[in-house]
Design a protein around this motif. Structure first.
Motif, PDB file in Angstrom:
ATOM      1  N   TYR A 248       0.836  -1.203   0.000  1.00 10.27           N
ATOM      2  CA  TYR A 248       0.000   0.000   0.000  1.00 10.27           C
ATOM      3  C   TYR A 248       0.869   1.251   0.000  1.00 10.27           C
ATOM      4  CZ  TYR A 248      -2.995   3.738   1.730  1.00 10.27           C
ATOM      5  OH  TYR A 248      -3.644   4.932   1.884  1.00 10.27           O
ATOM      6  N   LEU A 249       1.925   1.242   0.791  1.00  5.31           N
ATOM      7  CA  LEU A 249       2.833   2.383   0.847  1.00  5.31           C
ATOM      8  C   LEU A 249       3.525   2.592  -0.494  1.00  5.31           C
ATOM      9  CD1 LEU A 249       4.205   4.549   2.607  1.00  5.31           C
ATOM     10  CD2 LEU A 249       5.868   2.816   3.309  1.00  5.31           C
ATOM     11  N   GLU A 250       3.939   1.511  -1.131  1.00  7.51           N
ATOM     12  CA  GLU A 250       4.594   1.626  -2.431  1.00  7.51           C
ATOM     13  C   GLU A 250       3.618   2.104  -3.505  1.00  7.51           C
ATOM     14  OE1 GLU A 250       7.388   1.428  -5.541  1.00  7.51           O
ATOM     15  OE2 GLU A 250       7.528   1.689  -3.368  1.00  7.51           O
ATOM     16  N   ASN A 251       2.377   1.627  -3.461  1.00  3.84           N
ATOM     17  CA  ASN A 251       1.370   2.090  -4.424  1.00  3.84           C
ATOM     18  C   ASN A 251       1.103   3.586  -4.259  1.00  3.84           C
ATOM     19  OD1 ASN A 251       1.155  -0.523  -5.338  1.00  3.84           O
ATOM     20  ND2 ASN A 251      -0.747  -0.961  -4.241  1.00  3.84           N
ATOM     21  N   ALA A 252       1.049   4.041  -3.006  1.00  6.82           N
ATOM     22  CA  ALA A 252       0.827   5.472  -2.769  1.00  6.82           C
ATOM     23  C   ALA A 252       1.996   6.292  -3.297  1.00  6.82           C
ATOM     24  CB  ALA A 252       0.631   5.728  -1.275  1.00  6.82           C
ATOM     25  N   ARG A 253       3.212   5.786  -3.140  1.00  2.55           N
ATOM     26  CA  ARG A 253       4.382   6.498  -3.678  1.00  2.55           C
ATOM     27  C   ARG A 253       4.314   6.567  -5.197  1.00  2.55           C
ATOM     28  NH1 ARG A 253       8.608   5.845  -6.487  1.00  2.55           N
ATOM     29  NH2 ARG A 253       8.070   3.652  -6.807  1.00  2.55           N
ATOM     30  N   THR A 254       3.947   5.450  -5.821  1.00  4.42           N
ATOM     31  CA  THR A 254       3.850   5.421  -7.281  1.00  4.42           C
ATOM     32  C   THR A 254       2.820   6.417  -7.794  1.00  4.42           C
ATOM     33  OG1 THR A 254       4.472   3.077  -7.256  1.00  4.42           O
ATOM     34  CG2 THR A 254       3.456   3.925  -9.264  1.00  4.42           C
ATOM     35  N   ASP A 255       1.732   6.562  -7.055  1.00  8.11           N
ATOM     36  CA  ASP A 255       0.671   7.492  -7.454  1.00  8.11           C
ATOM     37  C   ASP A 255       0.916   8.921  -6.975  1.00  8.11           C
ATOM     38  OD1 ASP A 255      -0.614   5.325  -8.552  1.00  8.11           O
ATOM     39  OD2 ASP A 255      -1.865   4.954  -6.785  1.00  8.11           O
ATOM     40  N   SER A 256       2.075   9.177  -6.361  1.00 14.37           N
ATOM     41  CA  SER A 256       2.400  10.498  -5.783  1.00 14.37           C
ATOM     42  C   SER A 256       1.313  10.949  -4.807  1.00 14.37           C
ATOM     43  CB  SER A 256       2.584  11.547  -6.908  1.00 14.37           C
ATOM     44  OG  SER A 256       3.665  11.194  -7.738  1.00 14.37           O
ATOM     45  N   ASP A 257       0.788   9.991  -4.071  1.00 12.31           N
ATOM     46  CA  ASP A 257      -0.268  10.251  -3.080  1.00 12.31           C
ATOM     47  C   ASP A 257       0.391  10.417  -1.712  1.00 12.31           C
ATOM     48  OD1 ASP A 257      -2.522  10.382  -1.512  1.00 12.31           O
ATOM     49  OD2 ASP A 257      -3.072   8.270  -1.776  1.00 12.31           O
ATOM     50  N   MET A 258       0.807  11.659  -1.397  1.00 13.75           N
ATOM     51  CA  MET A 258       1.524  11.887  -0.149  1.00 13.75           C
ATOM     52  C   MET A 258       0.673  11.623   1.088  1.00 13.75           C
ATOM     53  SD  MET A 258       4.540  12.400   0.701  1.00 13.75           S
ATOM     54  CE  MET A 258       5.445  12.666   2.214  1.00 13.75           C
ATOM     55  N   PRO A 259      -0.616  11.981   1.111  1.00 12.16           N
ATOM     56  CA  PRO A 259      -1.429  11.578   2.267  1.00 12.16           C
ATOM     57  C   PRO A 259      -1.455  10.070   2.457  1.00 12.16           C
ATOM     58  CG  PRO A 259      -2.549  13.299   1.039  1.00 12.16           C
ATOM     59  CD  PRO A 259      -1.361  12.893   0.217  1.00 12.16           C
ATOM     60  N   GLY A 260      -1.516   9.314   1.360  1.00 11.89           N
ATOM     61  CA  GLY A 260      -1.472   7.860   1.459  1.00 11.89           C
ATOM     62  C   GLY A 260      -0.136   7.360   1.971  1.00 11.89           C
ATOM     63  N   VAL A 261       0.960   8.007   1.539  1.00 13.79           N
ATOM     64  CA  VAL A 261       2.289   7.622   2.020  1.00 13.79           C
ATOM     65  C   VAL A 261       2.393   7.820   3.529  1.00 13.79           C
ATOM     66  CG1 VAL A 261       4.737   8.246   1.962  1.00 13.79           C
ATOM     67  CG2 VAL A 261       3.452   8.031  -0.178  1.00 13.79           C
ATOM     68  N   LEU A 262       1.970   8.991   3.993  1.00 11.34           N
ATOM     69  CA  LEU A 262       2.028   9.260   5.426  1.00 11.34           C
ATOM     70  C   LEU A 262       1.102   8.340   6.211  1.00 11.34           C
ATOM     71  CD1 LEU A 262       2.195  13.164   5.454  1.00 11.34           C
ATOM     72  CD2 LEU A 262       4.066  11.535   5.764  1.00 11.34           C
TER      73      LEU A 262
END
Length: 297
Positions: A248-262
């Motif tokens: 999930y963290l890697e997918n958020a990084r790929t999508d440039s989804d910083m709220p998801g990364v955090l």
């Protein structure tokens, strides 16, 4: 000045009553239940205040525009990401995918690391051969095993478990070795006198006496298991593995989804702390209380 009542050359009788009282005081463990209000003030309130302070500072940095919004999103955006996962019904599934892997891998590491630690601690030849290797493996970053595990086993659950084992087994074994090294030799001699030799001695004398060091090794082994799993899920992500926290963290990084990364970082941190507080800390307190080393809580 009054003359001494003891004749020269005689030995003063020991204060037996005082000595017995002192030994009783040492042996007595003060068992006292701490009131709930004191527990809340001393254990619950400080971390809650710390979290609130972090959120306040975070919000102030966002309001001050110290950096771009896509680098440091508002805390509300992270909360919306969490709420979206919950409403979609995927939040618990993501957490459980990683937690189940971590616990199963840790159980396998426990089954391998415990007998290995006993062998290293009690057999000099094995200790000379494997002791330095275990210390070296413990200092090796778990992420270094991920490429090798993927080549050996492919992007599968087996590769995940292999990385967990390689990261956790050395910590568990070294913790047990450290605990056994601190067992007084008198315990071992007393056990042999009572017939506790071989496996019986290990079960009834060595392991109980080495519990504090062993549990410290288990706590560190769980930390290594969790870190190893997150590294494996981040690098070796695949739809066939299911969606865990690392992926999930890697997918958020790929999508440039910083709220998801955090959010992913926060969930990984939360699970690691929760397992430690729910399993290992109570176990450690119980063992220490049994030895008179900690007050009841």
């Amino acid at each position: 000045m009054a003359a001494s009542s003891k004749a020269p050359g005689t030995t003063a009788e020991p204060d037996v009553a005082g000595l017995e009282a002192g030994l009783d005081a040492l042996d007595t463990v003060q068992v006292r239940r701490i009131p709930l209000r004191q527990v809340l003030l001393g254990k619950v309130l400080p971390p809650v205040v710390a979290v609130v302070l972090v959120l306040v500072v975070w919000k102030l940095l966002v309001l001050a525009h110290v950096t771009d919004d896509y680098k440091l999103p508002d805390p509300g955006a992270v909360w919306h990401s969490l709420r979206a996962l919950w409403l979609n019904g995927t939040l618990l599934g993501i957490i459980w995918t990683s937690v189940s892997r971590g616990l199963l891998g840790f159980a396998a590491a426990l089954a391998l690391g415990t007998p290995l630690g006993l062998l290293v601690a009690r057999v000099p030849v094995v200790r000379a051969a494997l002791g330095p290797v275990l210390s070296g493996l413990q200092s090796l970053p778990s992420v270094a095993w991920v490429p090798a595990a993927v080549i050996w086993l492919g992007i599968t659950d087996s590769a995940m478990y292999a990385v967990i084992l390689l990261g956790a087994v050395p910590s568990i074994a070294n913790g047990l070795v450290s605990g056994i090294d601190q067992v007084p030799p008198l315990y071992l001699r007393a056990g042999r006198t009572l017939g506790a030799t071989g496996l019986r001695g290990a079960r009834h004398v060595l392991l109980p006496a080495a519990l504090p060091g062993y549990i410290a090794g288990l706590k560190q082994g769980w930390a290594f298991s969790w870190r190893s799993l997150m590294a494996a899920e981040l690098i070796a992500s695949s739809p066939d593995l299911g969606l865990g926290l690392g992926q999930y963290l890697e997918n958020a990084r790929t999508d440039s989804d910083m709220p998801g990364v955090l959010l992913g970082i926060a969930l990984i941190l939360f699970v690691g702390i929760a397992i430690d507080l729910a399993v290992f800390s109570p176990l450690e307190r119980r063992v220490l209380r049994g030895r008179g080393l900690a007050a009841a809580r």
